[in-house]
Design a protein around this motif. Structure first.
Motif, short mmCIF file in Angstrom:
data_model
loop_
_atom_site.label_atom_id
_atom_site.label_comp_id
_atom_site.label_asym_id
_atom_site.label_seq_id
_atom_site.Cartn_x
_atom_site.Cartn_y
_atom_site.Cartn_z
N ASP A 170 0.70 -0.99 -0.41
CA ASP A 170 -0.35 -0.05 0.23
C ASP A 170 0.97 0.87 -0.32
O ASP A 170 0.96 1.96 -0.75
CB ASP A 170 -1.08 0.16 0.99
CG ASP A 170 -2.32 -0.60 1.01
OD1 ASP A 170 -2.17 -1.43 0.44
OD2 ASP A 170 -2.29 -1.23 2.60
N SER A 226 0.69 4.00 -3.13
CA SER A 226 0.58 5.55 -3.11
C SER A 226 2.28 6.21 -2.61
O SER A 226 1.90 7.03 -3.69
CB SER A 226 0.59 5.63 -1.22
OG SER A 226 0.66 6.67 -0.56
N GLU A 251 -7.06 14.35 -8.25
CA GLU A 251 -8.43 13.49 -7.73
C GLU A 251 -7.38 12.73 -7.34
O GLU A 251 -7.57 11.22 -7.08
CB GLU A 251 -9.28 13.19 -8.88
CG GLU A 251 -8.92 12.44 -10.25
CD GLU A 251 -7.96 14.09 -10.99
OE1 GLU A 251 -7.46 14.07 -11.67
OE2 GLU A 251 -8.48 15.02 -10.44
N ALA A 289 -5.73 12.43 -3.48
CA ALA A 289 -6.80 11.96 -2.88
C ALA A 289 -6.73 10.59 -2.88
O ALA A 289 -5.93 9.81 -2.13
CB ALA A 289 -7.95 12.31 -3.18
N LYS A 290 -6.74 9.66 -4.06
CA LYS A 290 -6.44 8.36 -3.78
C LYS A 290 -4.87 7.84 -3.64
O LYS A 290 -4.69 6.54 -2.71
CB LYS A 290 -6.43 7.85 -5.77
CG LYS A 290 -6.08 5.95 -5.52
CD LYS A 290 -5.76 5.49 -7.20
CE LYS A 290 -5.80 3.68 -7.61
NZ LYS A 290 -5.80 3.75 -8.71
N ASP A 325 -2.84 9.34 -0.83
CA ASP A 325 -3.55 9.43 0.32
C ASP A 325 -4.78 8.14 0.62
O ASP A 325 -4.11 7.92 2.28
CB ASP A 325 -4.83 10.69 1.09
CG ASP A 325 -3.82 12.41 0.09
OD1 ASP A 325 -2.51 11.85 0.07
OD2 ASP A 325 -4.28 13.09 0.57
N GLN A 326 -5.34 7.88 0.07
CA GLN A 326 -6.19 6.67 0.17
C GLN A 326 -4.99 5.10 0.73
O GLN A 326 -5.68 4.45 1.70
CB GLN A 326 -7.68 5.99 -0.18
CG GLN A 326 -8.03 7.32 0.14
CD GLN A 326 -9.38 6.94 -1.14
OE1 GLN A 326 -8.99 6.46 -2.33
NE2 GLN A 326 -11.03 7.96 -1.04
N GLN A 327 -4.47 5.02 0.17
CA GLN A 327 -3.13 3.75 0.11
C GLN A 327 -2.69 3.81 1.83
O GLN A 327 -2.42 3.71 1.27
CB GLN A 327 -2.66 4.09 -1.20
CG GLN A 327 -3.35 3.84 -2.23
CD GLN A 327 -2.90 4.21 -4.26
OE1 GLN A 327 -2.20 5.10 -4.06
NE2 GLN A 327 -3.48 3.54 -5.27
N THR A 360 -3.76 6.34 3.93
CA THR A 360 -4.31 5.23 5.07
C THR A 360 -3.72 3.69 5.73
O THR A 360 -4.36 3.47 6.70
CB THR A 360 -5.50 6.31 5.05
OG1 THR A 360 -5.30 7.41 5.22
CG2 THR A 360 -6.06 5.98 5.98
N ALA A 361 -3.60 3.36 4.31
CA ALA A 361 -4.42 1.96 4.60
C ALA A 361 -3.10 1.12 4.96
O ALA A 361 -3.17 0.39 6.01
CB ALA A 361 -4.86 1.14 3.17
N ASP A 415 -2.91 2.73 8.49
CA ASP A 415 -3.71 1.31 9.75
C ASP A 415 -3.56 -0.07 9.96
O ASP A 415 -3.83 -0.50 10.80
CB ASP A 415 -5.69 1.94 8.70
CG ASP A 415 -5.83 3.65 8.57
OD1 ASP A 415 -5.79 3.81 9.27
OD2 ASP A 415 -7.15 3.32 8.25
#
Length: 95
Positions: free
Chosen positions: A44, A48, A60, A63-64, A66-68, A70-71, A74
């Motif tokens: 991940d 990212s 956009e 943002a993707k 950032d999601q990666q 965050t995964a 986490d």
């Protein structure tokens, strides 16, 4: 975590780092489940970095990325919690 106006040399370093991340060693003293979680988290993180380097300046895509990221964060913190360690905010650590 949003990056703007990143110099080309920094983007090249980011892309190079992304290639090395999946090769990081995971301690063999961890359970197989935790080892697999770390390996997945590293994928991940690598993705990212790749996404961010390829799409810098595109909201956009950022943002993707950032999601990666965050995964990644986490998954690592799920292991920290299991081991009784303090959770980390990797975004703060690497900025």
């Amino acid at each position: 975590m949003i990056y703007h106006l990143t110099p080309k040399t920094d983007l090249e370093k980011l892309a190079a780092a992304a290639k090395e991340i999946p090769e990081l060693n995971v301690p063999s003293s961890l359970s197989k489940e935790n080892q697999n979680t770390f390996k997945s988290a590293f994928k991940d993180l690598s993705q990212s970095y790749k996404t961010r380097a390829e799409g810098i300046g595109k909201e956009e895509v950022t943002a993707k990325a950032d999601q990666q990221f965050t995964a990644f964060n986490d998954k690592v913190n799920s292991i920290h919690k299991k081991l009784g360690l303090i959770e980390a905010n990797f975004a703060n650590e690497i900025q």
